[in-house]
Scaffold this active site. Structure first.
Site, PDB file in Angstrom:
ATOM      1  N   LYS A  85      -8.374   3.730   2.262  1.00 25.89           N
ATOM      2  CA  LYS A  85      -7.716   5.042   2.293  1.00 25.89           C
ATOM      3  C   LYS A  85      -7.808   5.859   1.012  1.00 25.89           C
ATOM      4  O   LYS A  85      -8.057   7.072   1.054  1.00 25.89           O
ATOM      5  CB  LYS A  85      -6.235   4.867   2.647  1.00 25.89           C
ATOM      6  CG  LYS A  85      -6.006   4.352   4.037  1.00 25.89           C
ATOM      7  CD  LYS A  85      -4.564   3.948   4.235  1.00 25.89           C
ATOM      8  CE  LYS A  85      -4.435   2.866   5.281  1.00 25.89           C
ATOM      9  NZ  LYS A  85      -5.155   1.611   4.984  1.00 25.89           N
ATOM     10  N   SER A 117     -13.541  27.534 -26.726  1.00 25.75           N
ATOM     11  CA  SER A 117     -13.606  26.324 -27.540  1.00 25.75           C
ATOM     12  C   SER A 117     -12.444  26.338 -28.530  1.00 25.75           C
ATOM     13  O   SER A 117     -12.012  27.403 -28.971  1.00 25.75           O
ATOM     14  CB  SER A 117     -14.935  26.300 -28.297  1.00 25.75           C
ATOM     15  OG  SER A 117     -14.802  25.572 -29.494  1.00 25.75           O
ATOM     16  N   GLN A 171      -7.362  -2.278   3.926  1.00 31.81           N
ATOM     17  CA  GLN A 171      -6.328  -1.473   3.275  1.00 31.81           C
ATOM     18  C   GLN A 171      -6.942  -0.649   2.127  1.00 31.81           C
ATOM     19  O   GLN A 171      -6.382   0.351   1.700  1.00 31.81           O
ATOM     20  CB  GLN A 171      -5.223  -2.397   2.740  1.00 31.81           C
ATOM     21  CG  GLN A 171      -4.056  -1.664   2.133  1.00 31.81           C
ATOM     22  CD  GLN A 171      -2.866  -2.580   1.949  1.00 31.81           C
ATOM     23  OE1 GLN A 171      -2.187  -2.941   2.899  1.00 31.81           O
ATOM     24  NE2 GLN A 171      -2.616  -2.977   0.713  1.00 31.81           N
ATOM     25  N   SER A 185       0.822  -1.223   0.000  1.00 37.27           N
ATOM     26  CA  SER A 185       0.000   0.000   0.000  1.00 37.27           C
ATOM     27  C   SER A 185       0.849   1.263   0.000  1.00 37.27           C
ATOM     28  O   SER A 185       0.327   2.375   0.033  1.00 37.27           O
ATOM     29  CB  SER A 185      -0.928   0.001   1.217  1.00 37.27           C
ATOM     30  OG  SER A 185      -0.183  -0.201   2.402  1.00 37.27           O
ATOM     31  N   ASN A 205      -2.158  -2.995  13.206  1.00 44.37           N
ATOM     32  CA  ASN A 205      -3.614  -2.776  13.156  1.00 44.37           C
ATOM     33  C   ASN A 205      -4.029  -1.519  13.919  1.00 44.37           C
ATOM     34  O   ASN A 205      -4.839  -0.731  13.422  1.00 44.37           O
ATOM     35  CB  ASN A 205      -4.350  -3.999  13.698  1.00 44.37           C
ATOM     36  CG  ASN A 205      -4.078  -5.235  12.857  1.00 44.37           C
ATOM     37  OD1 ASN A 205      -3.500  -5.126  11.776  1.00 44.37           O
ATOM     38  ND2 ASN A 205      -4.480  -6.406  13.337  1.00 44.37           N
ATOM     39  N   GLU A 256     -19.080  22.778 -14.637  1.00 46.33           N
ATOM     40  CA  GLU A 256     -19.395  21.429 -15.140  1.00 46.33           C
ATOM     41  C   GLU A 256     -18.498  20.383 -14.480  1.00 46.33           C
ATOM     42  O   GLU A 256     -18.939  19.276 -14.157  1.00 46.33           O
ATOM     43  CB  GLU A 256     -19.222  21.374 -16.658  1.00 46.33           C
ATOM     44  CG  GLU A 256     -20.293  22.155 -17.415  1.00 46.33           C
ATOM     45  CD  GLU A 256     -19.966  22.317 -18.894  1.00 46.33           C
ATOM     46  OE1 GLU A 256     -19.281  21.448 -19.457  1.00 46.33           O
ATOM     47  OE2 GLU A 256     -20.404  23.319 -19.474  1.00 46.33           O
ATOM     48  N   TYR A 316      -9.487  -6.765  12.457  1.00 43.07           N
ATOM     49  CA  TYR A 316      -8.863  -6.260  11.236  1.00 43.07           C
ATOM     50  C   TYR A 316      -8.879  -7.322  10.137  1.00 43.07           C
ATOM     51  O   TYR A 316      -8.706  -8.512  10.379  1.00 43.07           O
ATOM     52  CB  TYR A 316      -7.399  -5.849  11.510  1.00 43.07           C
ATOM     53  CG  TYR A 316      -6.695  -5.378  10.238  1.00 43.07           C
ATOM     54  CD1 TYR A 316      -6.838  -4.066   9.797  1.00 43.07           C
ATOM     55  CD2 TYR A 316      -5.930  -6.259   9.466  1.00 43.07           C
ATOM     56  CE1 TYR A 316      -6.235  -3.646   8.624  1.00 43.07           C
ATOM     57  CE2 TYR A 316      -5.323  -5.840   8.291  1.00 43.07           C
ATOM     58  CZ  TYR A 316      -5.481  -4.531   7.877  1.00 43.07           C
ATOM     59  OH  TYR A 316      -4.886  -4.122   6.716  1.00 43.07           O
ATOM     60  N   HIS A 354     -40.065  23.303 -10.493  1.00 44.34           N
ATOM     61  CA  HIS A 354     -40.098  22.534 -11.760  1.00 44.34           C
ATOM     62  C   HIS A 354     -39.374  23.287 -12.879  1.00 44.34           C
ATOM     63  O   HIS A 354     -39.665  23.101 -14.051  1.00 44.34           O
ATOM     64  CB  HIS A 354     -41.528  22.229 -12.202  1.00 44.34           C
ATOM     65  CG  HIS A 354     -42.410  21.730 -11.097  1.00 44.34           C
ATOM     66  ND1 HIS A 354     -42.512  20.393 -10.774  1.00 44.34           N
ATOM     67  CD2 HIS A 354     -43.192  22.393 -10.218  1.00 44.34           C
ATOM     68  CE1 HIS A 354     -43.346  20.263  -9.747  1.00 44.34           C
ATOM     69  NE2 HIS A 354     -43.762  21.462  -9.390  1.00 44.34           N
ATOM     70  N   LYS A 388     -17.273  30.932 -28.274  1.00 46.43           N
ATOM     71  CA  LYS A 388     -17.717  30.188 -27.092  1.00 46.43           C
ATOM     72  C   LYS A 388     -17.083  30.674 -25.789  1.00 46.43           C
ATOM     73  O   LYS A 388     -15.922  31.019 -25.730  1.00 46.43           O
ATOM     74  CB  LYS A 388     -17.392  28.700 -27.260  1.00 46.43           C
ATOM     75  CG  LYS A 388     -18.295  27.952 -28.200  1.00 46.43           C
ATOM     76  CD  LYS A 388     -19.753  27.907 -27.753  1.00 46.43           C
ATOM     77  CE  LYS A 388     -20.045  26.932 -26.661  1.00 46.43           C
ATOM     78  NZ  LYS A 388     -19.957  25.540 -27.017  1.00 46.43           N
ATOM     79  N   ASN A 433     -17.408  28.844 -22.141  1.00 54.92           N
ATOM     80  CA  ASN A 433     -18.034  27.698 -21.481  1.00 54.92           C
ATOM     81  C   ASN A 433     -17.837  27.726 -19.964  1.00 54.92           C
ATOM     82  O   ASN A 433     -16.823  28.203 -19.465  1.00 54.92           O
ATOM     83  CB  ASN A 433     -17.445  26.394 -22.031  1.00 54.92           C
ATOM     84  CG  ASN A 433     -17.779  26.200 -23.495  1.00 54.92           C
ATOM     85  OD1 ASN A 433     -18.820  26.653 -23.973  1.00 54.92           O
ATOM     86  ND2 ASN A 433     -16.883  25.539 -24.215  1.00 54.92           N
TER      87      ASN A 433
HETATM   88  N1  ARG Z   1      -1.111  -1.565   5.144  1.00 56.82           N
HETATM   89  C1  ARG Z   1      -2.077  -2.088   6.054  1.00 56.82           C
HETATM   90  C2  ARG Z   1      -3.392  -1.343   5.888  1.00 56.82           C
HETATM   91  O1  ARG Z   1      -3.394  -0.321   5.299  1.00 56.82           O
HETATM   92  C3  ARG Z   1      -1.580  -1.921   7.465  1.00 56.82           C
HETATM   93  C4  ARG Z   1      -2.168  -2.879   8.441  1.00 56.82           C
HETATM   94  C5  ARG Z   1      -1.641  -4.222   8.185  1.00 56.82           C
HETATM   95  N2  ARG Z   1      -2.045  -5.149   9.196  1.00 56.82           N
HETATM   96  C6  ARG Z   1      -2.046  -6.479   8.973  1.00 56.82           C
HETATM   97  N3  ARG Z   1      -2.423  -7.222   9.940  1.00 56.82           N
HETATM   98  N4  ARG Z   1      -1.683  -6.963   7.827  1.00 56.82           N
HETATM   99  O2  ARG Z   1      -4.437  -1.791   6.320  1.00 56.82           O
END
Ligand code: ARG
Length: 461
Positions: A327, A279, A324, A25, A112, A292, A319, A158, A285, A287
């Site tokens: 995010k 444009s 993961q 990640s 975790n 938008e 967990y 409306h 134009k 715009n």
């Molecule tokens: N990169 C992991 C995440 O974003 C970190 C936590 C990993 N924990 C595990 N038990 N593999 O969730």
């Protein structure tokens, strides 16, 4: 090259590189590098004060982390996909700096609770910025409203002309929508500002940790009461995305109106050159691209919300690696809402308003028909009957191209003998707005009251 992992003790084989890349990640969670270091500094400080680690070790680790913090700010840190995520990358950098004592940092902690801590910190750090950006747009809306309390335009339902309204009233409606957005984000802070640190993997720890101390050091208001919940809760992120979705929906509605209002048919507004585009083929134009694009970016944020809701829906406690996936949507939504708010603020603060066209639109459109029905009702005619009488007059008016206020008194009196000369005052669109004195209505005093309340909410003098 496939590298042996920090957790590799019980493993005899390493995953192929493509699988490691799939599982890593670091490409996106490096956005939380500052928060990861901050979390580790708090943790090791606590390990020192509780005596879990010798103070000298805690000090060495902390000094190393502070050095990494400075290098990060200076843009000198490089991450390695072989180290999977931000947590193990920082630990690897620390180990390279201070040697094996770095391995003591992870005492009484798991990735975790570490990742949950980083993520909570990241969201709590961004929320004030989001709230500030909302307030900046609200401030522009309040100033626009103040300038245009007495600018009249057709209010629509409306998308058909309904009744005349004050343009200030219109701007204050968007102000109110944003006020609710702001309050939702403020409340979101209550759920984000909870420390998961010390929940460890899922069950807490045998070490005599001090969770209140780390929460304090990190500026969290609360501590999770349940370690399983602490490591597996992503409600705060879902709330954030839900709030972001609703905010984007509001910005999209405003964008839509700007696009319509800037069209040739309406010409109620002209976007400033700085907030419009041309444009490549049609030289004439101009715009409303930015509006938008804000309208279009709603799709992304709704997607981010749907994605996280779906990721979380079938997960057993505690967990799971699925998490993961929590995010990127939050990072993406943050960039999107901040960008959209800034652009909308710029666009609104430079907007050219064509008051004359707005007024002209309300002068021959029968949007004062309710005024005449109310007039008759005030004189004792049942409203339903008044509605029918005025409906017939409107029909005649449409056929003869005559607005109600331009019909001679005899013609109006033929429809009802309750009508007298004073009706013409009521039929004036300006008067129609002035007379709407009910609380929260479009009357000028009501709009001024709304502006006053808004200025108090925004702390504007
Ligand atoms: N990169 C992991 C995440 O974003 C970190 C936590 C990993 N924990 C595990 N038990 N593999 O969730």
């Amino acid at each position: 090259m496939a590298v042996k992992k920090m957790w590799g003790g019980r493993f005899t084989a390493v995953s192929p590189e493509f699988a490691q890349e799939f599982g890593a990640s670091i490409s996106f969670d490096q956005v939380m590098a500052a928060e990861d270091i901050e979390g580790s500094i708090a943790h090791v400080t606590m390990l020192g004060t509780t005596g879990i680690l010798p103070q000298a070790d805690a000090d060495t680790i902390k000094a190393g982390l502070i050095e990494i913090q400075d290098e990060l700010k200076a843009g000198k840190i490089e991450f390695d996909v072989a180290n999977e995520d931000i947590h193990m990358n920082i630990e690897a950098i620390l180990t390279a700096k201070i040697g094996p004592v770095a391995g003591k940092l992870h005492t009484a902690r798991s990735r975790n609770d570490q990742v949950a801590t980083d993520f909570h910190l990241w969201v709590t750090h961004r929320l004030p910025e989001v709230i500030k950006a909302i307030e900046a747009l609200q401030t522009v809306l309040v100033h626009l409203a103040e300038t245009h309390v007495e600018t009249i335009l057709p209010g629509t339902t409306h998308l058909q002309h309904a009744q005349p309204i004050s343009l200030g009233h219109y701007f204050m409606a968007y102000y109110s929508m944003l006020q609710r957005d702001k309050e939702r984000f403020q409340f979101n802070l209550e759920h984000a500002s909870v420390s998961p640190l010390g929940a460890a993997a899922l069950a807490g720890t045998t070490f005599p940790i001090d969770r209140a101390q780390t929460a304090d050091l990190l500026g969290f208001k609360y501590v999770y009461n349940n370690s399983l919940d602490a490591v597996s809760d992503r409600d705060f992120a879902i709330e954030y995305l839900s709030n972001a979705s609703m905010l984007m929906m509001h910005l999209s509605r405003l964008s839509e109106e700007l696009i319509i209002w800037a069209s040739y048919e309406y010409q109620y507004v002209e976007l400033d050159d700085a907030y419009s585009t041309g444009s490549s083929i049609m030289p004439q134009k101009k715009n409303a691209d930015y509006a938008e694009l804000i309208r279009g970016k709603v799709g992304r944020v709704y997607g981010d919300l749907t994605s996280l809701l779906t990721v979380m829906k079938g997960l057993p406690l505690a967990y799971n690696k699925d998490m993961q996936e929590d995010k990127e949507g939050v990072f993406d939504a943050t960039t999107t809402i901040l960008g959209s708010l800034h652009v909308m603020t710029g666009m609104m603060s430079t907007l050219h308003i064509k008051e004359d066209n707005m007024l002209a639109a309300v002068q021959n459109d029968f949007s004062n028909a309710t005024e005449l029905a109310d007039y008759l009702a005030t004189k004792g005619m049942p409203f339903r009957q008044a509605h029918a009488v005025v409906g017939h007059l409107v029909l005649t008016g449409i056929k003869t191209h005559t607005a109600l206020q331009n019909m001679p008194l005899e013609q109006l009196q033929a429809a009802s003998d309750l009508i007298e000369q004073d009706v013409y005052t009521d039929l004036d669109p300006y008067e129609a707005v002035v007379r709407r004195t009910s609380f929260g209505g479009t009357g000028f005093d009501s709009v001024k009251q709304q502006i006053k309340t808004a200025k108090q909410q925004l702390d504007l003098g």
